[in-house]
Motif scaffolding. Structure first.
Motif, PDB file in Angstrom:
ATOM      1  N   GLY A 633     -43.166 -20.157  19.090  1.00  0.00           N
ATOM      2  CA  GLY A 633     -43.768 -19.098  19.875  1.00  0.00           C
ATOM      3  C   GLY A 633     -44.274 -17.941  19.042  1.00  0.00           C
ATOM      4  O   GLY A 633     -44.649 -16.891  19.600  1.00  0.00           O
ATOM      5  N   LEU A 634     -44.291 -18.112  17.712  1.00  0.00           N
ATOM      6  CA  LEU A 634     -44.791 -17.071  16.821  1.00  0.00           C
ATOM      7  C   LEU A 634     -45.830 -17.650  15.877  1.00  0.00           C
ATOM      8  O   LEU A 634     -45.757 -18.824  15.475  1.00  0.00           O
ATOM      9  CB  LEU A 634     -43.648 -16.459  15.992  1.00  0.00           C
ATOM     10  CG  LEU A 634     -42.574 -15.688  16.769  1.00  0.00           C
ATOM     11  CD1 LEU A 634     -41.433 -15.316  15.831  1.00  0.00           C
ATOM     12  CD2 LEU A 634     -43.159 -14.456  17.430  1.00  0.00           C
ATOM     13  N   ILE A 635     -46.822 -16.832  15.523  1.00  0.00           N
ATOM     14  CA  ILE A 635     -47.804 -17.244  14.514  1.00  0.00           C
ATOM     15  C   ILE A 635     -47.229 -16.880  13.155  1.00  0.00           C
ATOM     16  O   ILE A 635     -46.998 -15.706  12.842  1.00  0.00           O
ATOM     17  CB  ILE A 635     -49.160 -16.560  14.743  1.00  0.00           C
ATOM     18  CG1 ILE A 635     -49.759 -17.036  16.076  1.00  0.00           C
ATOM     19  CG2 ILE A 635     -50.117 -16.854  13.590  1.00  0.00           C
ATOM     20  CD1 ILE A 635     -51.088 -16.404  16.414  1.00  0.00           C
ATOM     21  N   ARG A 636     -46.989 -17.914  12.342  1.00  0.00           N
ATOM     22  CA  ARG A 636     -46.387 -17.714  11.021  1.00  0.00           C
ATOM     23  C   ARG A 636     -47.408 -18.081   9.950  1.00  0.00           C
ATOM     24  O   ARG A 636     -48.487 -18.623  10.246  1.00  0.00           O
ATOM     25  CB  ARG A 636     -45.132 -18.568  10.879  1.00  0.00           C
ATOM     26  CG  ARG A 636     -44.083 -18.267  11.949  1.00  0.00           C
ATOM     27  CD  ARG A 636     -42.850 -19.128  11.757  1.00  0.00           C
ATOM     28  NE  ARG A 636     -41.865 -18.902  12.804  1.00  0.00           N
ATOM     29  CZ  ARG A 636     -40.956 -17.918  12.795  1.00  0.00           C
ATOM     30  NH1 ARG A 636     -40.920 -17.075  11.752  1.00  0.00           N
ATOM     31  NH2 ARG A 636     -40.102 -17.796  13.786  1.00  0.00           N
ATOM     32  N   SER A 637     -47.086 -17.794   8.695  1.00  0.00           N
ATOM     33  CA  SER A 637     -47.984 -18.092   7.578  1.00  0.00           C
ATOM     34  C   SER A 637     -47.226 -18.801   6.480  1.00  0.00           C
ATOM     35  O   SER A 637     -46.002 -18.685   6.357  1.00  0.00           O
ATOM     36  CB  SER A 637     -48.617 -16.807   7.041  1.00  0.00           C
ATOM     37  OG  SER A 637     -47.627 -15.933   6.527  1.00  0.00           O
TER      38      SER A 637
END
Length: 659
Positions: A633-637
């Motif tokens: 549910g999170l945009i990570r890198s």
């Protein structure tokens, strides 16, 4: 003076015309448009379009670049009447011809006298039209003029009254057989004519009869071509001391050579401008390409005809030459039907006549630019443009499109790949749609859609780009700056955004762009319907309050109230249907298993907005060599992940290969 056309005569003539036309058969013709179907029927039947009657068997549908295309099918037959020379009569000429044949001339009746070995014969011919009947006095005068004695006046009176056009005995004369009329026969024009020359009878001599003339002809070996009408006319009105033709032979008729009928414009360079309903001509629509589909008839051979032998009056047969055959003009991608007379297309493409052969080309090549010289291009195959596509023009193909130069503010649409060796500078206009992948050096101020990949070597600037798979921008100067880009799987570039540009760059992945666009359109419709319902509710409440206060409403306002309530029910049903469709699209998008990622091998600059499915991330700081993805549910890198797709790494496909 002309007489009127009798009803029975008209019926008889029309019956004869119908019998002549009865040999004509209806044919079924299919084509892309009703106009082309009629033109094809005209060619196949060898008649003008104006002389064709038809019924529509199946109504056509143009579809979009072959998708959903349905040909027109008509059943055509000839309604024209031909003259003896084979030429077509116009309606006016046909009616004039009908009148000419049915006009009753005004001709007086006539009394004729002929001296025979049986006695003096009298024939009375009845009048025509409003002509006068022959009188008894005329008959008697003619009998006396031929020295007829013992005239049977009762018989003369009866013959005149009955006017039966028959020879009947009316008296006697002193016969002198040596003074009978004589006849000589000559065979002329290489046995093609039999000509008699008669000498008149002397006092008491008998006249010539048609039987005597026929006997003389047979004695001179004449056996064919008797003109019985002319012989009867000679018996009625003898012609003496002058040649008189009584028999004619038939000349041989050589057979016609075989010919090829083309069901397309054989002069492929001929411009066929189309007018709009208002009479305006679009000079961009030159119609230089003649598209055909597989199994479409392209041409037919009319076989050589056999010659019809002639015949002389002496019965000698004169041979005739048969027509010469011609080879079938079979070229590339065509075949013959079972009867070996009709040529059909093997494939979709352009039909052309080259070196006297019918060919169907699956590749259409433009030697230079697409401009006013070429007009818009629409082709059922692959299009190769060796120049540019100028502003305002379109290229559409059911195969691939390959362009050596640049694309301006133009429309491109292909069911296969689109390959632009230079770039697309659309000036915020035009539309590029590839059924498969799009390959270009750069894309600037353009609207682009691709079913598979969008692959660019230099950069994408201020453009709206949708891809059902990946958008790849890799090269020394490859950057995505400004615009709105959407891809189902991945967006990958050297640089994302710009350190100096204030233009917003929106990158969206992890969903089907088409479904997402449909969802957004439906949401706009939902908002519009809700606003309409709010306005209706306000009107209904106002009218209902008035009704409560006054216990009733005027008739016109009551009608308005009922109409508003009915309209609200319609909007509620429409809103319910749209809500179901939005829910279905949401379910589809949520169940997509694509990971969705955004990558920059170089730098990503502040101001870039990343959307992965329903989650968003605004880039605040400049970063380098990075890949963004969705997790928990999170945009990570993470560290930059290079493009893995082998098809993209291989480079642009061969435009000649649609698949």
């Amino acid at each position: 003076m002309k007489g009127s056309i009798g009803l029975e005569q008209v019926r008889e003539l029309m019956k004869r015309y119908l019998e002549q036309d009865g040999i004509k058969q209806a044919i079924d013709v299919s084509a892309e448009s009703l106009e082309e179907a009629l033109r094809s029927a005209s060619i196949q039947m060898n008649v003008p379009i104006a002389r064709i009657e038809y019924s529509v068997v199946e109504e056509g549908n143009p579809g979009i670049l072959g998708i959903g295309r349905k040909a027109w099918v008509i059943r055509a037959s000839e309604i024209a009447k031909k003259t003896e020379t084979g030429e077509f009569l116009s309606e006016q000429d046909a009616f004039a011809d009908l009148q000419a044949e049915t006009i009753i001339k005004d001709v007086d009746g006539e009394a004729l006298v002929r001296l025979t070995h049986q006695g003096a014969m009298l024939k009375v011919i009845p009048p025509q039209g409003k002509g006068r009947r022959a009188s008894e006095k005329q008959a008697l005068d003619k009998l006396r003029a031929r020295a007829v004695r013992e005239i049977d006046e009762a018989a003369v009176k009866r013959i005149v009254q009955e006017a039966e056009d028959q020879w009947m005995l009316a008296g006697s004369f002193i016969a002198n057989p040596s003074a009978d009329a004589t006849v000589f026969c000559e065979i002329a024009d290489q046995e093609m004519r039999a000509v008699i020359t008669a000498m008149p009878p002397g006092p008491g001599g008998c006249d010539l009869s048609k039987e005597a003339i026929l006997a003389n002809l047979k004695n001179n070996r004449v056996v064919y071509g008797f003109n019985h009408v002319a012989i009867q006319e000679f018996e009625n009105h003898p012609v003496y001391k002058s040649p008189y033709c009584v028999a004619e032979g038939d000349k041989p008729v050589n057979g016609k050579d075989a010919v090829i009928q083309y069901f397309f414009e054989a002069e492929h360079s001929k411009v066929r401008l189309k007018e709009s309903a208002t009479g305006k001509v679009n000079f961009k629509e030159l119609n230089l390409i003649q598209n055909v589909v597989a199994n479409q008839p392209l041409g037919r051979k009319l076989p050589a005809e056999k010659g019809q032998p002639g015949k002389t009056v002496l019965g000698r047969i004169i041979p005739a030459k048969n027509g010469k055959d011609v080879p079938m003009p079979l070229g590339k991608n065509v075949h013959l039907d079972d009867n070996k007379l009709t040529i059909f297309s093997d494939i979709n493409g352009q039909v052309i006549l080259a070196n006297a052969k019918i060919n169907v080309e699956e590749v259409f090549t433009v030697s230079g630019d697409v401009n006013l010289r070429t007009g818009n291009i629409m082709f059922l195959g692959t299009v190769i443009v060796n120049g540019n596509v100028e502003d305002g023009f379109s290229v559409k193909a059911s195969g691939n499109i390959e362009i050596s130069g640049n694309v301006g503010k133009a429309d491109l649409e292909a069911e296969g790949d689109i390959i632009v060796h230079q770039g697309i500078a659309a000036k915020s206009g035009g539309h590029v749609i590839a059924g498969k992948s799009l390959w270009a050096r750069f894309i600037e101020n353009a609207r682009v859609e691709a079913g598979d990949f969008v692959v660019v070597s230099d950069g994408i600037i201020n453009s709206n780009v949708d891809s059902n798979k990946k958008i790849i921008c890799q090269g020394k100067r490859a950057a995505i700056v400004g615009g709105h880009l959407r891809a189902a799987e991945e967006i990958n570039a050297k640089a994302l955004g710009s350190a100096v540009s204030g233009t917003e760059t929106v990158l969206e992945v992890g969903f089907d762009p088409k479904s997402k666009e449909k969802q957004e359109t439906l949401q706009v419709q939902t908002d519009q319907i809700r606003r309409q319902m709010d306005d209706i509710d306000k009107n209904v409440i106002t009218l209902q309050n008035i009704k409560k206060q006054k216990k009733t409403l005027p008739e016109d306002k009551e009608a308005i109230l009922q109409a508003q309530l009915g309209r609200r029910e319609d909007l509620e049903r429409e809103l319910e249907e749209i809500s179901k469709e939005i829910e279905s699209i949401n379910t589809y998008l949520n169940n997509l298993k694509v990971r969705g990622k955004v990558s920059a091998s170089g730098k990503i600059y502040p101001g870039v907005k990343i959307n992965i499915r329903e989650y968003s991330y605004d880039v605040k700081n400049e970063q380098k060599g990075i890949t963004f993805f969705l997790e928990g549910g999170l945009i990570r890198s993470t560290k930059y992940e290079a493009v893995e797709d082998i098809d993209v790494k291989k480079g642009p496909p061969d435009a000649y290969k649609t698949n």
